[in-house]
Scaffold this motif. Structure first.
Motif, PDB file in Angstrom:
ATOM      1  N   SER A  20      32.141 -33.908   5.925  1.00  0.00           N
ATOM      2  CA  SER A  20      30.961 -34.617   6.948  1.00  0.00           C
ATOM      3  C   SER A  20      31.353 -34.356   8.329  1.00  0.00           C
ATOM      4  N   HIS A  21      30.329 -34.317   9.221  1.00  0.00           N
ATOM      5  CA  HIS A  21      30.721 -34.106  10.610  1.00  0.00           C
ATOM      6  C   HIS A  21      30.202 -35.376  11.361  1.00  0.00           C
ATOM      7  N   ARG A  22      31.163 -35.963  12.542  1.00  0.00           N
ATOM      8  CA  ARG A  22      31.129 -36.775  13.273  1.00  0.00           C
ATOM      9  C   ARG A  22      30.802 -36.402  14.622  1.00  0.00           C
ATOM     10  N   LEU A  23      30.179 -37.404  15.142  1.00  0.00           N
ATOM     11  CA  LEU A  23      30.159 -37.144  16.889  1.00  0.00           C
ATOM     12  C   LEU A  23      31.335 -37.374  17.416  1.00  0.00           C
ATOM     13  N   ALA A  24      31.677 -36.734  18.472  1.00  0.00           N
ATOM     14  CA  ALA A  24      33.016 -36.764  19.233  1.00  0.00           C
ATOM     15  C   ALA A  24      32.609 -36.950  20.845  1.00  0.00           C
ATOM     16  N   LEU A  34      24.524 -47.597  21.979  1.00  0.00           N
ATOM     17  CA  LEU A  34      23.209 -47.868  21.661  1.00  0.00           C
ATOM     18  C   LEU A  34      23.167 -48.551  20.425  1.00  0.00           C
ATOM     19  N   ILE A  35      23.797 -48.167  19.397  1.00  0.00           N
ATOM     20  CA  ILE A  35      24.003 -48.987  18.100  1.00  0.00           C
ATOM     21  C   ILE A  35      24.388 -50.651  18.154  1.00  0.00           C
ATOM     22  N   TYR A  97      27.908 -47.822  12.985  1.00  0.00           N
ATOM     23  CA  TYR A  97      28.851 -48.147  14.171  1.00  0.00           C
ATOM     24  C   TYR A  97      30.130 -47.917  13.774  1.00  0.00           C
ATOM     25  N   ARG A  98      30.507 -48.281  12.413  1.00  0.00           N
ATOM     26  CA  ARG A  98      31.913 -48.216  12.125  1.00  0.00           C
ATOM     27  C   ARG A  98      32.222 -46.798  11.816  1.00  0.00           C
ATOM     28  N   ALA A  99      31.279 -45.899  11.533  1.00  0.00           N
ATOM     29  CA  ALA A  99      31.455 -44.662  11.407  1.00  0.00           C
ATOM     30  C   ALA A  99      31.829 -43.896  12.617  1.00  0.00           C
ATOM     31  N   LEU A 100      31.044 -44.232  13.528  1.00  0.00           N
ATOM     32  CA  LEU A 100      31.320 -43.790  14.999  1.00  0.00           C
ATOM     33  C   LEU A 100      32.723 -44.225  15.667  1.00  0.00           C
ATOM     34  N   ARG A 101      33.131 -45.401  15.306  1.00  0.00           N
ATOM     35  CA  ARG A 101      34.110 -46.285  15.860  1.00  0.00           C
ATOM     36  C   ARG A 101      35.337 -46.160  15.097  1.00  0.00           C
TER      37      ARG A 101
END
Length: 139
Positions: A20-24, A34-35, A97-101
């Protein structure tokens, strides 16, 4: 994919082992902000929207049926349904949010803060503006 979406990272510590790819970088911080903002609004909505929706539905049922009991039941059911829907939405936002942080959650802190603000606001309104009622009123 890398050329058309440069903010996606396919390597490094933010990349999931499952492909999977995540924002960086900055886009991830903006998305997380924003979330978090949406979670803050949703947390406040639990204390504002839920009772307002219940009161509105109850008033419509009262106007349509003339029955106070049916209106109270409808108000209670709609308030519960609104709270459950908001809680499900907040849980979904928290997962994003947890996926991004990197697994850090902000939802619990937001819910506690919004509850504290709601209780403080209600107390100020009740004691300062609405009055304590006939039992505690000065004679």
């Amino acid at each position: 994919m890398g050329a058309s979406r440069p903010f996606l990272s396919s390597a490094g510590p933010r990349s999931g082992g499952d492909g999977s790819h995540r924002l960086a970088g900055a886009p991830a911080r903006l998305a997380a902000f924003l979330i978090a903002l949406a979670m803050a609004v949703g947390s406040a909505g639990l204390w504002v929207a839920t009772p307002l929706v219940g009161l509105w539905v109850g008033s419509r049922v009262q106007a349509g049926t003339g029955s106070v009991g049916t209106a109270l039941l409808a108000a209670f059911a709609s308030a519960i349904a609104t709270a459950v829907l908001l809680a499900l939405l907040l849980a979904r936002l928290d997962r994003a949010y947890r996926a991004l942080r990197d697994g850090r959650s902000a939802l619990e802190r937001m819910l506690v803060a919004s509850a504290a603000i709601a209780v403080t606001g209600f107390t100020i309104w009740f004691l300062g503006f609405a009055g304590p009622g006939p039992l505690l009123a000065p004679r």
